[in-house]
Design a protein around this motif. Structure first.
Motif, PDB file in Angstrom:
ATOM      1  N   VAL A 226       1.254  11.591  -8.446  1.00 47.14           N
ATOM      2  CA  VAL A 226       1.884  11.827  -7.216  1.00 47.14           C
ATOM      3  C   VAL A 226       3.081  11.193  -7.112  1.00 47.14           C
ATOM      4  O   VAL A 226       3.378  10.377  -7.772  1.00 47.14           O
ATOM      5  N   GLN A 227       4.060  12.053  -6.258  1.00 39.87           N
ATOM      6  CA  GLN A 227       5.577  11.178  -6.150  1.00 39.87           C
ATOM      7  C   GLN A 227       5.484  10.057  -5.482  1.00 39.87           C
ATOM      8  O   GLN A 227       4.541   9.936  -4.429  1.00 39.87           O
ATOM      9  N   PRO A 228       6.274   9.268  -5.572  1.00 43.44           N
ATOM     10  CA  PRO A 228       6.530   8.024  -4.614  1.00 43.44           C
ATOM     11  C   PRO A 228       6.670   8.399  -3.256  1.00 43.44           C
ATOM     12  O   PRO A 228       7.282   9.360  -2.744  1.00 43.44           O
ATOM     13  N   GLY A 229       5.943   7.568  -2.372  1.00 41.12           N
ATOM     14  CA  GLY A 229       5.804   7.876  -1.089  1.00 41.12           C
ATOM     15  C   GLY A 229       4.642   8.623  -0.691  1.00 41.12           C
ATOM     16  O   GLY A 229       4.261   8.993   0.487  1.00 41.12           O
ATOM     17  N   GLY A 230       3.971   9.334  -1.738  1.00 38.22           N
ATOM     18  CA  GLY A 230       2.735  10.103  -1.267  1.00 38.22           C
ATOM     19  C   GLY A 230       1.468   9.248  -1.121  1.00 38.22           C
ATOM     20  O   GLY A 230       1.390   8.003  -1.142  1.00 38.22           O
ATOM     21  N   SER A 231       0.435  10.148  -1.033  1.00 43.95           N
ATOM     22  CA  SER A 231      -0.822   9.718  -0.480  1.00 43.95           C
ATOM     23  C   SER A 231      -1.915  10.046  -1.808  1.00 43.95           C
ATOM     24  O   SER A 231      -1.769  11.280  -2.167  1.00 43.95           O
ATOM     25  N   LEU A 232      -3.030   9.417  -1.876  1.00 44.99           N
ATOM     26  CA  LEU A 232      -4.376  10.024  -2.705  1.00 44.99           C
ATOM     27  C   LEU A 232      -5.477   9.299  -2.105  1.00 44.99           C
ATOM     28  O   LEU A 232      -5.213   8.447  -1.549  1.00 44.99           O
ATOM     29  N   ARG A 233      -6.433  10.082  -2.134  1.00 45.86           N
ATOM     30  CA  ARG A 233      -7.966   9.099  -1.807  1.00 45.86           C
ATOM     31  C   ARG A 233      -8.523   9.383  -3.126  1.00 45.86           C
ATOM     32  O   ARG A 233      -8.959  10.547  -3.535  1.00 45.86           O
TER      33      ARG A 233
ATOM     34  N   GLU B 186       4.724   1.160  -8.683  1.00 48.45           N
ATOM     35  CA  GLU B 186       4.197  -0.029  -9.282  1.00 48.45           C
ATOM     36  C   GLU B 186       2.713   0.084  -8.947  1.00 48.45           C
ATOM     37  O   GLU B 186       1.775  -0.597  -9.389  1.00 48.45           O
ATOM     38  N   ASP B 187       2.241   1.151  -8.338  1.00 51.28           N
ATOM     39  CA  ASP B 187       0.675   1.445  -7.991  1.00 51.28           C
ATOM     40  C   ASP B 187       0.207   2.144  -9.240  1.00 51.28           C
ATOM     41  O   ASP B 187      -1.194   2.423  -9.327  1.00 51.28           O
ATOM     42  N   THR B 188       0.981   2.735 -10.142  1.00 43.06           N
ATOM     43  CA  THR B 188       0.461   3.127 -11.268  1.00 43.06           C
ATOM     44  C   THR B 188      -0.456   2.485 -12.203  1.00 43.06           C
ATOM     45  O   THR B 188      -0.358   1.475 -12.644  1.00 43.06           O
ATOM     46  N   ALA B 189      -1.825   2.952 -12.484  1.00 39.89           N
ATOM     47  CA  ALA B 189      -2.591   2.172 -13.076  1.00 39.89           C
ATOM     48  C   ALA B 189      -4.007   2.962 -13.215  1.00 39.89           C
ATOM     49  O   ALA B 189      -4.207   4.185 -12.575  1.00 39.89           O
ATOM     50  N   VAL B 190      -4.888   2.316 -13.880  1.00 40.85           N
ATOM     51  CA  VAL B 190      -6.168   3.203 -13.853  1.00 40.85           C
ATOM     52  C   VAL B 190      -7.263   2.156 -12.722  1.00 40.85           C
ATOM     53  O   VAL B 190      -7.012   1.076 -13.049  1.00 40.85           O
ATOM     54  N   TYR B 191      -7.595   3.149 -11.905  1.00 46.41           N
ATOM     55  CA  TYR B 191      -8.320   2.477 -10.864  1.00 46.41           C
ATOM     56  C   TYR B 191     -10.014   2.448 -11.168  1.00 46.41           C
ATOM     57  O   TYR B 191     -10.382   3.833 -11.555  1.00 46.41           O
TER      58      TYR B 191
ATOM     59  N   ASP C  52      -2.343  -8.665  -1.769  1.00 41.80           N
ATOM     60  CA  ASP C  52      -1.271  -8.723  -0.686  1.00 41.80           C
ATOM     61  C   ASP C  52      -0.355  -7.160  -0.784  1.00 41.80           C
ATOM     62  O   ASP C  52       0.202  -6.895   0.468  1.00 41.80           O
ATOM     63  N   SER C  53       0.021  -6.926  -1.994  1.00 41.84           N
ATOM     64  CA  SER C  53       0.813  -5.651  -2.280  1.00 41.84           C
ATOM     65  C   SER C  53       0.188  -4.474  -1.455  1.00 41.84           C
ATOM     66  O   SER C  53       1.041  -3.434  -1.301  1.00 41.84           O
ATOM     67  N   VAL C  54      -1.106  -4.300  -1.512  1.00 47.25           N
ATOM     68  CA  VAL C  54      -1.476  -3.233  -0.888  1.00 47.25           C
ATOM     69  C   VAL C  54      -1.871  -3.076   0.786  1.00 47.25           C
ATOM     70  O   VAL C  54      -1.887  -2.223   1.496  1.00 47.25           O
TER      71      VAL C  54
ATOM     72  N   GLY D 276     -17.606   1.483 -12.729  1.00 47.28           N
ATOM     73  CA  GLY D 276     -17.191   3.079 -13.140  1.00 47.28           C
ATOM     74  C   GLY D 276     -16.082   3.155 -14.347  1.00 47.28           C
ATOM     75  O   GLY D 276     -15.681   2.070 -15.112  1.00 47.28           O
ATOM     76  N   GLN D 277     -16.166   4.480 -14.692  1.00 46.31           N
ATOM     77  CA  GLN D 277     -15.081   4.490 -15.940  1.00 46.31           C
ATOM     78  C   GLN D 277     -13.691   4.565 -15.613  1.00 46.31           C
ATOM     79  O   GLN D 277     -12.977   4.852 -16.573  1.00 46.31           O
ATOM     80  N   GLY D 278     -13.258   4.570 -14.404  1.00 43.69           N
ATOM     81  CA  GLY D 278     -11.938   4.720 -13.869  1.00 43.69           C
ATOM     82  C   GLY D 278     -11.266   6.132 -13.724  1.00 43.69           C
ATOM     83  O   GLY D 278     -11.880   7.027 -14.465  1.00 43.69           O
ATOM     84  N   THR D 279     -10.459   6.053 -12.848  1.00 43.86           N
ATOM     85  CA  THR D 279      -9.294   7.289 -13.042  1.00 43.86           C
ATOM     86  C   THR D 279      -8.048   6.962 -12.936  1.00 43.86           C
ATOM     87  O   THR D 279      -7.607   5.871 -12.258  1.00 43.86           O
ATOM     88  N   GLN D 280      -7.200   7.616 -13.443  1.00 38.82           N
ATOM     89  CA  GLN D 280      -5.665   7.469 -13.762  1.00 38.82           C
ATOM     90  C   GLN D 280      -4.899   7.866 -12.529  1.00 38.82           C
ATOM     91  O   GLN D 280      -5.174   8.896 -12.007  1.00 38.82           O
ATOM     92  N   VAL D 281      -4.396   7.026 -11.727  1.00 39.49           N
ATOM     93  CA  VAL D 281      -3.098   7.385 -10.723  1.00 39.49           C
ATOM     94  C   VAL D 281      -1.777   7.097 -11.307  1.00 39.49           C
ATOM     95  O   VAL D 281      -1.479   5.973 -11.825  1.00 39.49           O
ATOM     96  N   THR D 282      -1.174   8.016 -11.432  1.00 37.52           N
ATOM     97  CA  THR D 282       0.524   7.866 -11.805  1.00 37.52           C
ATOM     98  C   THR D 282       1.296   8.322 -10.765  1.00 37.52           C
ATOM     99  O   THR D 282       1.187   9.494 -10.083  1.00 37.52           O
ATOM    100  N   VAL D 283       2.210   7.223 -10.434  1.00 38.68           N
ATOM    101  CA  VAL D 283       3.272   7.559  -9.472  1.00 38.68           C
ATOM    102  C   VAL D 283       4.322   7.751  -9.893  1.00 38.68           C
ATOM    103  O   VAL D 283       5.132   6.666 -10.439  1.00 38.68           O
ATOM    104  N   SER D 284       5.115   9.147  -9.947  1.00 38.12           N
ATOM    105  CA  SER D 284       6.306   9.448 -10.635  1.00 38.12           C
ATOM    106  C   SER D 284       7.106  10.356 -10.014  1.00 38.12           C
ATOM    107  O   SER D 284       6.090  11.478  -9.484  1.00 38.12           O
TER     108      SER D 284
END
Length: 120
Positions: free
Chosen positions: A12-19, A89-94, A62-64, A111-119
């Motif tokens: 997802v691009q910076p400023g975007g959203s995901l659920r 900075e939100d890029t991580a495995v969730y 606090d960052s979220v 859970g096994q995790g899901t990758q979120v990449t913000v770029s």
């Protein structure tokens, strides 16, 4: 035993959203405190948000604050993490996790995790 399956990650691009979704089976998701965590490369795992059995929420990071929101759908037996105004900075495995007792517990199931990449 409880199984947790995360989904909804992606690029997802910076400023975007995901659920993100955390689907639980075979036990009821509202029998547990469900927390969302993330781990970025080279960093320790970080707690984000948790929803208790009574539906109360706890914010670990606090960052979220004001950007990420946790919710629960008892019919779909799923817990969601809505993430707005994403930054690199939100890029991580969730990961989602479940604790039998509370949001302050050690968490019994993961859970096994899901990758979120913000770029861009």
């Amino acid at each position: 035993q409880l199984q947790l399956v995360e989904s909804g990650g992606g690029l997802v691009q910076p400023g975007g959203s995901l659920r993100l979704s955390c689907a639980a089976s075979p036990l009821s998701v509202d029998s547990f405190a469900i927390g969302w965590f993330r781990q970025a490369p080279g960093k320790e795992r970080e707690g984000i948000l948790c929803i208790s059995t009574s539906g109360g929420t706890t914010t670990y990071a606090d960052s979220v604050e004001g950007r990420f929101f946790i919710s629960r759908d008892k019919v779909k037996n799923t817990v969601y993490l809505r993430m707005n105004n994403l930054t690199p900075e939100d890029t991580a495995v969730y990961y989602c996790a479940a604790d039998w007792v509370s949001c302050l517990g050690d968490y019994d199931y993961w859970g096994q995790g899901t990758q979120v990449t913000v770029s861009s």
